[in-house]
Design an enzyme around this catalytic site. Structure first.
Site, PDB file in Angstrom:
ATOM      1  N   ASP A 264       0.868  -1.154   0.000  1.00 29.43           N
ATOM      2  CA  ASP A 264       0.000   0.000   0.000  1.00 29.43           C
ATOM      3  C   ASP A 264       0.917   1.221   0.000  1.00 29.43           C
ATOM      4  O   ASP A 264       2.123   1.109   0.203  1.00 29.43           O
ATOM      5  CB  ASP A 264      -0.940  -0.009   1.220  1.00 29.43           C
ATOM      6  CG  ASP A 264      -2.156   0.877   0.983  1.00 29.43           C
ATOM      7  OD1 ASP A 264      -3.202   0.634   1.615  1.00 29.43           O
ATOM      8  OD2 ASP A 264      -2.071   1.789   0.122  1.00 29.43           O
TER       9      ASP A 264
HETATM   10  C1  GLC Z   1      -4.288   4.564  -0.210  1.00 32.67           C
HETATM   11  C2  GLC Z   1      -5.164   3.345  -0.012  1.00 32.67           C
HETATM   12  C3  GLC Z   1      -5.134   2.398  -1.169  1.00 32.67           C
HETATM   13  C4  GLC Z   1      -4.939   3.197  -2.439  1.00 32.67           C
HETATM   14  C5  GLC Z   1      -3.534   3.769  -2.391  1.00 32.67           C
HETATM   15  C6  GLC Z   1      -3.259   4.677  -3.575  1.00 32.67           C
HETATM   16  O1  GLC Z   1      -3.717   4.957   0.994  1.00 32.67           O
HETATM   17  O2  GLC Z   1      -5.003   2.605   1.177  1.00 32.67           O
HETATM   18  O3  GLC Z   1      -6.383   1.685  -1.181  1.00 32.67           O
HETATM   19  O4  GLC Z   1      -5.077   2.355  -3.574  1.00 32.67           O
HETATM   20  O5  GLC Z   1      -3.274   4.463  -1.183  1.00 32.67           O
HETATM   21  O6  GLC Z   1      -4.075   5.799  -3.516  1.00 32.67           O
END
Ligand code: GLC
Length: 737
Positions: A269
């Protein structure tokens, strides 16, 4: 191969291509030959790459891209949010909008809405149209879908997920992924795993027993990997057993890659990577969003400062790590690039097409759940009403912005009010009734009481002139509502809605409540209103999906994918205090174990406000007695259950027949019954259909924390054919031999 020989072969390719003709085919490098076996393409590419080029594949080069190998013509990976639509373009290196003018999309319904259709065909439709928008925008990977289990109604991101039961979530997510990947667009299944709340999401550690891990929190992910062969998985922010899930060895190398055979790429993430050694050895392949990494003091961060960047390369050169560790990661990234960006079969896609809006409207209408319909107030008989008052901020507010990374810039939204005005013309009047604040990110209590009072008085005055009231409220995408990075702080609707609904009901006019939201909530006014619909978030066609159901053009067939309890104290985690939710000192304990959602409510006979699997129709259905073709189930065998379902009403409708199974005298504590299969069937008035279900031995198993594996014990079981987790229409006994 040395650089010289590479240059020579590249020159040969160029020369041949100038000469045209088959010469190119002979000299075309295998990795560029899309007809070559995938693994050979990967081997060929890998052997041509320098160590530095391999390392570049393993981390971000911008907010939403990872590098390719320009020298070899290996494409970069373009990924983007989110599960409900392709996000507007952000700047290369920060979260600000790039302010493009060609990136408005269709916002599709939230995944809770998709789950509420209980219709895998809708999952396939969803994956198909969503991936067409991603492909058209030149994206190779959808950062979604999410299948984190609905454990607590305060979780700010439940609207992005598919409910409280792994069987439903798994059955709905598999076709979504298959359809998207058939278009050459990767899904990145998230957030793996135990990301069931937003409070302390960055480094909260989840303590959960092994049985709940395997019976509740892994199965939907496992089905996506083993049945849909999802091409990417996103590690979650939180920790499990004290280690961040984005580089948790036992989770990623153990369960995901070794046990499940996952051959895709593990993406962190964003900014979820915290440790160099764990990043190298914990199963992470592609590090995204890192903002601190290993940048030397005072130096501005660049992506080469990622944990899997220069520092990792230095460690490999110094022999700390074998280059094979780099190759293992690079192979998975290359496999993803060849499956998507360099896949000639990848669709060109399309955006904002009639087909996409039609799909949005259909999926939305199929997901709306009719919870109450007294005095047949629904479907609305237009001629019956002289003046229809619409009350509520969600009748006009676009619910596609906000909520965090799943937010969308839509080409157009049709609001509930617009659609109702299209439907009923001048008879429709509007009163906002309440305000949720000036901006998306206001705290829930940021609205002055004077403003709320004046809005409420205006709505009540308008009610005096109306003969029907349609209340359109619920949750929204503000912080502490349905929003990433913040959990709700109350189980009640905010902004004084409960008092407003009760006051509107006291006017004596019939009130139909159509609420939006990704979470359950209290309904203290439930006895006072005539009709209740729960609408999730419906996306660009929200208004039309709602009026399709209100007018009866579409007979509602949604069923709840999570339990709506009367009060928040009835939810399992609430029985165990703060350590169970939201946790204490960043430690959260899933004390309820496997008793999540209806597994708790049904087994402990806690009456829900509206149970898992519940939903009404504008027609009625009768179930015949379920029959078995045999009553003994042996290993490797199966029992065939058949049941007749009849539409006993005056109009066509769809019923979701749910099969739950329970062990009569289990040797370990087990839920009274668990969902094992379901089938949505459309029936004309008077029509009877015979449905067939296969009961297989693996449906009867439980996970033994002693044996550390799935097992079952011979004995008696019941199959419960049901219209919801509480509404059993027929039970039949059988034996497991
Ligand atoms: C965010 C989310 C994830 C998302 C990523 C990119 O913090 O947790 O679901 O796809 O970062 O935005």
């Amino acid at each position: 191969m040395t650089m010289t020989s590479i240059r020579k072969s590249a020159a040969a390719v160029v020369l041949c291509s100038l000469l045209g003709g088959s010469a190119v085919a002979q000299d075309r490098p295998v990795y560029l030959d899309a007809s070559a076996p995938l693994e050979r393409r990967i081997d060929d590419a890998l052997r041509r790459m320098t160590l530095h080029e391999k390392i570049q594949l393993l981390h971000a080069q911008s907010k939403f891209t990872s590098a390719g190998v320009p020298r070899l013509g290996i494409r970069q990976l373009n990924m983007d949010d989110g599960p409900h639509g392709v996000r507007a373009e952000l700047k290369w290196n920060d979260w600000d909008s790039a302010a493009w003018t060609n990136d408005s999309c269709v916002a599709f319904p939230s995944l809770t809405c998709l789950a509420a259709t209980w219709n895998p065909a809708m999952g396939a439709l969803y994956g198909h149209v969503l991936s067409e928008e991603f492909a058209y925008r030149g994206k190779d990977m959808i950062l979604g879908p999410g299948v984190n289990i609905y454990r607590h109604p305060f979780n700010g991101r439940n609207f992005e997920y598919m409910g409280e039961d792994p069987c439903l979530a798994g059955r709905m997510v598999v076709p979504y992924i298959e359809a998207a990947q058939r278009n050459g667009v990767a899904c990145c299944l998230k957030h793996f795993f135990l990301n069931n709340q937003e409070t302390d999401r960055w480094d909260g550690n989840v303590n959960v027993d092994e049985r709940a891990v395997h019976e509740i929190y892994l199965p939907a992910f496992k089905q996506a990997v083993q049945q849909a062969h999802v091409w990417a998985v996103m590690g979650s922010y939180n920790k499990w057993n004290g280690v961040h899930c984005s580089h948790n060895d036992s989770l990623l190398n153990g369960i995901l890659k070794r046990d499940w055979g996952f051959d895709g790429v593990v993406v962190s993430d964003w900014d979820a990577t915290h440790d160099a050694r764990q990043a190298a050895t914990g199963g992470l392949d592609l590090e995204m969003g890192t903002t601190r990494g290993t940048a030397p003091k005072g130096e501005p961060f660049t992506y080469n400062h990622s944990f899997l960047g220069d520092a990792f390369e230095r460690a490999v050169r110094e022999g700390v790590w074998p280059e094979s560790l780099v190759d293992e990661k690079a192979r998975r990234v290359l496999r993803t690039i060849f499956r998507t960006a360099m896949n000639p079969a990848k669709t060109i896609g399309s955006m904002c097409s009639e087909e996409h809006y039609a799909a949005c409207r259909t999926m939305g209408a199929q997901g709306i759940v009719l919870l109450k319909n007294d005095r047949q107030v629904l479907p609305l008989q237009a001629g019956r009403y002289r003046r229809i008052l619409v009350v509520g901020e969600n009748a006009t507010r676009s619910l596609t912005q906000g909520g965090g990374s799943s937010e969308l810039k839509t080409k157009y939204d049709v609001s509930p009010l617009e659609a109702l005005q299209q439907e009923f013309g001048e008879r429709v009047v509007y009163a906002q009734g309440y305000s949720s604040g000036r901006a998306l990110y206001d705290r829930v209590d940021a609205v002055p009481a004077a403003l709320q009072d004046s809005l409420r008085r205006a709505a009540l005055a308008a009610a005096q002139q109306a003969d029907l009231i349609i209340f359109v409220g619920g949750l929204n995408k503000n912080r502490q509502q349905d929003c990433e990075d913040s959990d709700r702080e109350s189980y009640h609707l905010s902004f004084g809605q409960d008092e407003l609904i009760a006051a509107l009901a006291r006017t004596g006019r019939p009130v139909v409540v159509a609420n939006f939201g990704g979470n359950a909530y209290a309904m203290p006014w439930i006895e006072q209103v005539a009709g209740v619909l729960h609408c999730w978030y419906l996306g660009s066609e929200a208004g039309h999906a709602l009026t399709d159901v209100l007018t009866g053009r579409v007979n509602p067939s949604g069923r709840l994918p999570m339990t709506f309890a009367k009060r928040v104290e009835d939810y399992p985690p609430m029985q165990y205090g703060r350590e169970a939710y939201p946790g204490v000192d960043k430690q959260v304990y899933y004390r309820e174990g496997i008793f999540v959602g209806y597994r708790h409510f049904v087994s402990r006979k806690v009456k829900a406000l509206f149970p898992f699997g519940y939903g009404l129709s504008y027609t009625t259905f009768r179930y015949g007695r379920p029959r078995l073709d045999r009553t003994q189930l042996t290993a490797g065998g199966s029992i065939r259950l058949t049941v007749d379902v009849t539409n006993t009403g005056a109009r066509r409708g769809e019923e979701v027949v749910q099969l739950y199974i329970g062990e009569d005298k289990p040797v370990v504590e087990r839920p009274a019954r668990e969902l094992k299969d379901f089938s949505k069937v459309g029936l004309d008035p008077g029509e009877t259909r015979t449905l067939t279900f296969e009961i297989r031995p693996e449906m009867l198993q439980y996970y033994s924390s002693d044996l550390h594996r799935w097992t079952s014990t011979p004995g008696s079981f019941h199959a419960y054919v049901s219209a919801s987790s509480e509404d059993v229409r027929g039970a039949v006994a059988f034996e497991l031999k």
